[in-house]
Design a protein around this motif. Structure first.
Motif, PDB file in Angstrom:
ATOM      1  N   VAL A  23      43.107  42.575  49.325  1.00 23.14           N
ATOM      2  CA  VAL A  23      42.559  43.757  48.652  1.00 23.14           C
ATOM      3  C   VAL A  23      43.364  43.980  47.385  1.00 23.14           C
ATOM      4  N   LEU A  24      42.676  43.881  46.255  1.00 28.85           N
ATOM      5  CA  LEU A  24      43.302  44.157  44.959  1.00 28.85           C
ATOM      6  C   LEU A  24      44.679  43.487  44.831  1.00 28.85           C
ATOM      7  N   GLY A  25      44.718  42.190  45.087  1.00 29.45           N
ATOM      8  CA  GLY A  25      45.953  41.429  44.914  1.00 29.45           C
ATOM      9  C   GLY A  25      46.966  41.615  46.039  1.00 29.45           C
ATOM     10  N   GLN A  26      46.674  42.473  46.995  1.00 28.25           N
ATOM     11  CA  GLN A  26      47.605  42.665  48.109  1.00 28.25           C
ATOM     12  C   GLN A  26      47.049  42.006  49.366  1.00 28.25           C
ATOM     13  N   GLU A  27      47.950  41.658  50.275  1.00 25.24           N
ATOM     14  CA  GLU A  27      47.479  41.080  51.538  1.00 25.24           C
ATOM     15  C   GLU A  27      47.831  42.007  52.695  1.00 25.24           C
ATOM     16  N   LEU A  28      46.833  42.302  53.496  1.00 20.58           N
ATOM     17  CA  LEU A  28      47.038  43.122  54.696  1.00 20.58           C
ATOM     18  C   LEU A  28      46.774  42.235  55.901  1.00 20.58           C
ATOM     19  N   THR A  29      47.581  42.353  56.925  1.00 19.43           N
ATOM     20  CA  THR A  29      47.256  41.608  58.145  1.00 19.43           C
ATOM     21  C   THR A  29      47.125  42.586  59.303  1.00 19.43           C
ATOM     22  N   GLY A  30      46.341  42.192  60.262  1.00 17.21           N
ATOM     23  CA  GLY A  30      46.167  43.067  61.413  1.00 17.21           C
ATOM     24  C   GLY A  30      45.026  42.609  62.297  1.00 17.21           C
TER      25      GLY A  30
END
Ligand code: BTN
Length: 327
Positions: free
Chosen positions: A287-294
């Motif tokens: 998302v918008l250059g960021q990485e989220l994990t879950g």
């Protein structure tokens, strides 16, 4: 195609056997040579037409192509597809539809191409668009809803693809991958690309672009896509009618978009959740250059993806690119 060519095609369709050249001349007030030219034009479009001395012409087979002459007779819609632009070849139907929308084209105006030379996917990706086999369609929408709701249309469209495919090919293991992918057997069957033109308060227009892999042989995908993409023909074991699929899709879209405008995602959510391929999966979301994990815990009423992160916090993501850690 000129009205006379359409008229000649109509004559051929309505007759069980041969139609004499003479009958065509009389009906349309044209010469034999002109009839021959129109027949030639139809053959070029893929219509198989036999000709026999003293008997005339007979339609043996219509092409499996989303030509207006094949799609319009199947339409069960009021608005979607009623203005229908068919292009044998273009760069991107979304671009063409965007131009038509800027020029004031009505909601439901539909642009279809047999092949795209610069078909676009989400996030600047390319959409593989070979001729003669698949569906590439863009529909102009002008929904009177707040622009913040626009991304939900990708979810609505994905569901409509599933419904339309099911009508022609029942029993396929179709699934939805948030936000815009239709999967079959863990490979991508179709994708949705929404191009939005809006200001803060209202949507001027939204181009709903849909690509479906229909009849491409499995060996037809280029290296990077082989194994990641799938076609209906491969899964269903039959050649699928592109006109029927498109007419069905337009009918599903018209009905679902109307419902969504009036009532939001609510009436569609259960079906969407049931089809979701991400439920309970470990994912990475960009998302918008960021990485989220879950772990995916579901979909919100607004169509956001719910993720439980390692800290136990539940995050909602409105748009992004999802990679599944392990299927
Ligand atoms: C995706 O999965 O990334 C979206 C793919 C959308 C492809 C369709 S084909 C018709 C329309 N025209 C385009 O250039 N793209 C969309």
């Amino acid at each position: 195609m000129t009205p006379t060519t359409v008229g000649i095609l109509d004559l051929l369709r309505r007759s069980q056997g041969y139609v004499s050249g003479e009958a065509m001349c009389v009906q349309h007030g044209i010469s034999r040579a002109a009839v021959w030219k129109h027949i030639g034009g139809l053959r070029e479009l893929g219509y198989r037409i036999s000709s026999a001395p003293r008997r005339g012409y007979r339609l043996d087979a219509a092409p499996n192509s989303p030509l207006p002459t094949e799609v319009l007779p199947l339409l069960a819609t009021h608005r979607f597809g009623r203005a229908y632009h068919f292009l044998r070849r273009t760069d991107s139907t979304n671009r063409v539809a965007g131009e038509l929308a800027e020029a004031g084209a009505a909601e439901g105006t539909t642009v279809v191409a047999d092949t795209q030379t610069a078909g676009r996917g989400r996030l600047g990706r390319e959409w593989f668009s070979p001729p003669g086999v698949n569906l590439y369609v863009s529909i102009i929408l002008r929904p009177r809803v707040q622009p913040v709701r626009a991304p939900q249309l990708a979810l609505v469209a994905g569901l409509c693809v599933v419904r339309a495919v099911r009508c022609l090919c029942p029993g396929l293991p179709l699934r939805l991958k948030w936000p815009n992918d239709v999967y079959c057997d863990r490979r991508k069957l179709a994708g949705v690309l929404c191009d939005l033109s809006a200001d803060m308060d209202e949507i001027r227009h939204l181009i709903l672009g849909i690509g479906v892999n229909v009849n491409l042989p499995p060996t037809g995908f280029p290296g990077g896509l082989a194994g990641a993409a799938v076609t209906l023909q491969e899964m269903a074991g039959i050649e699928v009618s592109r006109p029927q699929l498109l007419a069905g899709l337009l009918a599903e879209l018209e009905q679902a978009v109307e419902l969504w405008v009036d009532e939001g995602l609510g009436p569609l959510l259960d079906e969407w959740r049931h089809l979701s391929i991400l439920e309970g999966r470990e994912v990475r979301v960009h998302v918008l250059g960021q990485e989220l994990t879950g772990t995916v815990t579901g979909l919100s009423r607004e169509g956001a993806l719910r993720l439980r992160t390692a800290t136990g916090k539940v995050r909602e993501v409105l748009s992004g690119d999802v990679t599944v850690a392990e299927w």
